[in-house]
Each structure stands twice: as C-alpha cells, then as structure tokens.
Design a protein around this motif. Structure first.
Motif, PDB file in Angstrom:
ATOM      1  N   GLY A  91       4.104  10.361   0.689  1.00  4.75           N
ATOM      2  CA  GLY A  91       3.978   9.884   1.906  1.00  4.75           C
ATOM      3  C   GLY A  91       2.830   9.784   2.716  1.00  4.75           C
ATOM      4  O   GLY A  91       2.554  10.078   3.885  1.00  4.75           O
ATOM      5  N   TRP A 147       0.769  -1.284  -0.095  1.00  2.00           N
ATOM      6  CA  TRP A 147       0.104   0.038  -0.049  1.00  2.00           C
ATOM      7  C   TRP A 147       0.870   1.338   0.227  1.00  2.00           C
ATOM      8  O   TRP A 147       0.733   2.142  -0.877  1.00  2.00           O
ATOM      9  CB  TRP A 147      -1.111  -0.108   1.031  1.00  2.00           C
ATOM     10  CG  TRP A 147      -1.793   1.244   1.132  1.00  2.00           C
ATOM     11  CD1 TRP A 147      -1.785   2.307   2.266  1.00  2.00           C
ATOM     12  CD2 TRP A 147      -2.830   1.529   0.476  1.00  2.00           C
ATOM     13  NE1 TRP A 147      -2.662   3.198   1.940  1.00  2.00           N
ATOM     14  CE2 TRP A 147      -3.394   2.666   0.882  1.00  2.00           C
ATOM     15  CE3 TRP A 147      -3.428   0.802  -0.623  1.00  2.00           C
ATOM     16  CZ2 TRP A 147      -4.261   3.333   0.283  1.00  2.00           C
ATOM     17  CZ3 TRP A 147      -4.478   1.420  -1.435  1.00  2.00           C
ATOM     18  CH2 TRP A 147      -4.969   2.908  -0.873  1.00  2.00           C
ATOM     19  N   GLN A 148       1.849   1.371   0.810  1.00  2.00           N
ATOM     20  CA  GLN A 148       2.549   2.663   0.967  1.00  2.00           C
ATOM     21  C   GLN A 148       3.434   2.717  -0.337  1.00  2.00           C
ATOM     22  O   GLN A 148       3.809   4.178  -0.613  1.00  2.00           O
ATOM     23  CB  GLN A 148       3.345   2.379   2.103  1.00  2.00           C
ATOM     24  CG  GLN A 148       2.741   2.515   3.552  1.00  2.00           C
ATOM     25  CD  GLN A 148       3.494   2.966   4.800  1.00  2.00           C
ATOM     26  OE1 GLN A 148       4.189   3.964   4.574  1.00  2.00           O
ATOM     27  NE2 GLN A 148       3.040   2.428   5.813  1.00  2.00           N
ATOM     28  N   GLU A 149       3.680   1.691  -1.198  1.00  2.00           N
ATOM     29  CA  GLU A 149       4.499   1.874  -2.366  1.00  2.00           C
ATOM     30  C   GLU A 149       3.535   2.446  -3.336  1.00  2.00           C
ATOM     31  O   GLU A 149       3.892   3.077  -4.391  1.00  2.00           O
ATOM     32  CB  GLU A 149       5.058   0.673  -2.903  1.00  2.00           C
ATOM     33  CG  GLU A 149       5.973  -0.060  -1.889  1.00  2.00           C
ATOM     34  CD  GLU A 149       6.393  -1.467  -2.206  1.00  2.00           C
ATOM     35  OE1 GLU A 149       6.170  -1.826  -3.377  1.00  2.00           O
ATOM     36  OE2 GLU A 149       6.708  -2.214  -1.448  1.00  2.00           O
ATOM     37  N   GLY A 171       0.788   7.201   2.799  1.00  4.34           N
ATOM     38  CA  GLY A 171       0.459   5.575   2.908  1.00  4.34           C
ATOM     39  C   GLY A 171      -0.148   5.570   4.254  1.00  4.34           C
ATOM     40  O   GLY A 171      -0.861   4.578   4.663  1.00  4.34           O
ATOM     41  N   ALA A 172       0.435   6.286   5.251  1.00  7.12           N
ATOM     42  CA  ALA A 172       0.102   6.155   6.531  1.00  7.12           C
ATOM     43  C   ALA A 172      -0.751   7.057   7.073  1.00  7.12           C
ATOM     44  O   ALA A 172      -1.236   6.972   8.133  1.00  7.12           O
ATOM     45  CB  ALA A 172       1.544   6.385   7.544  1.00  7.12           C
ATOM     46  N   GLN A 173      -1.402   7.784   6.068  1.00  8.49           N
ATOM     47  CA  GLN A 173      -2.410   8.829   6.363  1.00  8.49           C
ATOM     48  C   GLN A 173      -3.867   8.302   5.707  1.00  8.49           C
ATOM     49  O   GLN A 173      -5.040   8.682   6.259  1.00  8.49           O
ATOM     50  CB  GLN A 173      -1.977  10.369   6.052  1.00  8.49           C
ATOM     51  CG  GLN A 173      -1.080  10.657   6.909  1.00  8.49           C
ATOM     52  CD  GLN A 173      -1.420  11.007   8.290  1.00  8.49           C
ATOM     53  OE1 GLN A 173      -2.397  11.679   8.552  1.00  8.49           O
ATOM     54  NE2 GLN A 173      -0.467  10.678   9.006  1.00  8.49           N
TER      55      GLN A 173
END
Length: 290
Positions: free
Chosen positions: A99, A92-94, A101-103
């Motif tokens: 930046g 997912w974060q890729e 992916g964590a939000q």
C-alpha cells in the motif's frame, strides 16, 4: 560549455562533502567551474534541484570561504533527468507493495536513465519502501522492456515542507515574525517529523522578507535541510507581481501572512486562497491567527 576541473576537484570527500554535508553530497554532484568561476552542479531529483537552486547564493558563499585556492562566484544547478514514462505512472501502485504507492512518488529518471528518483511523504513510508527497492526495480525493468537503462533506485528523498511568507508593506514588528517562524518550525517538526526539510519562501521585496532571511541564516546551516530561506531574486525587468505569481505557483503547503489590517490582504494572500492553500493571518496584536 567547457568546464574547468582543477587537480583537487576529483577528491570530493576533501572539499565538497565538508562544504555541503553528506546528505547534500549524496544527491548533488559537482561538475566543474565555468569562466566566471561559477560552480556547476547536477542534482538527482526535482526536489533537490529546487532545494539547491534556492540555496545557491548561500552555497556559493560557503564554498568561496572553504576554497581559498579558487574563487566561487555562484552555483549553477542542472537537473540531469528525464520524465517518468506514462506507463510507469499508470502501473506505479501495482509495482509498489504494502500500500505504499500513494506514499512513495516517482519523480524522474536521472544519470542517463540509470536511476529513478522518488519522494517519500513520510519517514515511515521511506523506511518501509527501502527493503522493497530490489523487487520494485526488477518489476520496473520488466515493465519497460529491453530499452530500460534503469539499474538503481536510491532511498527516497523526504517530502520538503514549503511555507510562503507575505506581509503588509508597513509591517514593522520583526519580533512577531521571528516568533511565528519558530512556532512554524516546531509545528512542522511535530506534524511531519524532524527529517523533513522546511523551506520558507518569499519575494525578496519587503522588510519582512529580510527579517525571514536573517532569521533562517541565524538558525540553520545549508546542509541541515531545515529552516531554509530562499531569495526569489528578481531578474532584469521582472516585476514584483511576477514574483508573487511564482511564489504561489510553486504550491506551498502554507502561507504565513503578516497583515497590519486583516481586512486588507496582500495579493499573495488572495492568490493563495484562490489556490486553496491554507493561509495563517498574523496581526500586530498577535491575537488568535485567522
């Protein structure tokens, strides 16, 4: 189950949107009425499934008043979803640039796998993610391959802030409860922003719980998405202890504890502390919360 759809049912803009508001109508789809005159609805994400289940009684009353041609005795909520594939969670974060992916959190597939529902931890993250949706959609389709039915990623829902409320059995000061609820509403607005929904939860057991329910009913409408108070209504044979366990298992962001004696916490307070959930203790003297 066979559901009835009267002739007027298809015109959702005429009855559903006015009853629940545009935001709810965009996330929740009416399916039909059963033999007991209960309206069955389908939600497009886990967050909205939770919210609508909590609001079911109030939505039913609101719909019953707005639909004189059809008695509405209740609302049954169906999550139309499948879990996120592990490979999507892993990458997912890729897939999400800037930046985010964590939000922006992927929740589940809905609409027979054609849509991916997501949750934004802030309005800023939601707005940053919006223009990236087409790119993320294509990246997911490439990742999942030819069997992927995904065609749409709606704008993310905003993170709902949940506050559990517990009180001593002998608590008898409703004015303090109402004042603290108002302060909490203000604090949540300041910290998270006014767009986030606020949900007060309780066990539908004590006098304090009734004060919370009545306060929220005076301050909000179901479509507002703020100040909502669900009733964790007991089922046949369900104990108070079971409801207390459920209250903390739902992982609220904060626990408000109205304690006559702070040296005698409720079981909910003890469970919240064990689960590392912040607890704000309020005493009858309304001293500095502990």
């Amino acid at each position: 189950m066979s559901l009835e759809r009267p002739a007027w049912f298809a015109d959702v803009d005429a009855w559903w949107v006015p009853a629940v508001g545009e935001e709810v109508a965009a996330r929740v789809r009416p399916l039909g009425f059963d033999a007991q005159h209960r309206l069955h609805v389908e939600c497009d994400s886990r967050a909205w499934t939770t919210q609508v289940r909590l609001l079911a009684d109030r939505l039913a009353k609101r719909l019953d008043m707005s639909l004189p041609q059809h008695d509405v005795t209740g609302v049954i909520v169906h999550p139309h979803a499948t879990p996120i594939p592990p490979v999507l969670e892993e990458h997912w974060q890729e897939l999400v640039d800037e930046g985010l992916g964590a939000q922006i959190l992927p929740l589940q597939f809905v609409r027979q796998g054609q849509e991916l529902s997501t949750l934004a931890l802030s309005a800023e993250a939601r707005d940053r993610f919006r223009p990236l949706i087409p790119k993320v959609l294509e990246a997911i389709r490439r990742l999942l391959g030819s069997n992927c039915a995904l065609t749409k990623i709606p704008v993310p829902s905003l993170y709902p802030v949940t506050v559990a409320v517990t009180a001593s059995e002998d608590w008898d000061n409703p004015q303090i409860i109402e004042s603290v609820l108002l302060d909490t509403w203000h604090d949540v607005t300041q910290v998270y922003g006014p767009a986030h929904s606020l949900c007060f939860e309780h066990t539908a057991h004590s006098r304090a719980d009734r004060v919370v329910e009545e306060w929220a009913a005076r301050h909000t409408e179901p479509s507002d998405g703020v100040g909502l108070t669900p009733m964790l209504s007991p089922t046949d044979g369900e104990t108070l202890r079971a409801r207390e366990v459920l209250l903390i298992a739902r992982k609220p962001d904060l626990c408000l504890a109205f304690l006559s004696d702070p040296a005698l916490p409720t079981r909910v307070v003890n469970s919240a502390r064990t689960a590392s959930i912040p607890v704000r203790v309020i005493t009858p003297a309304r001293g500095t919360p502990r």
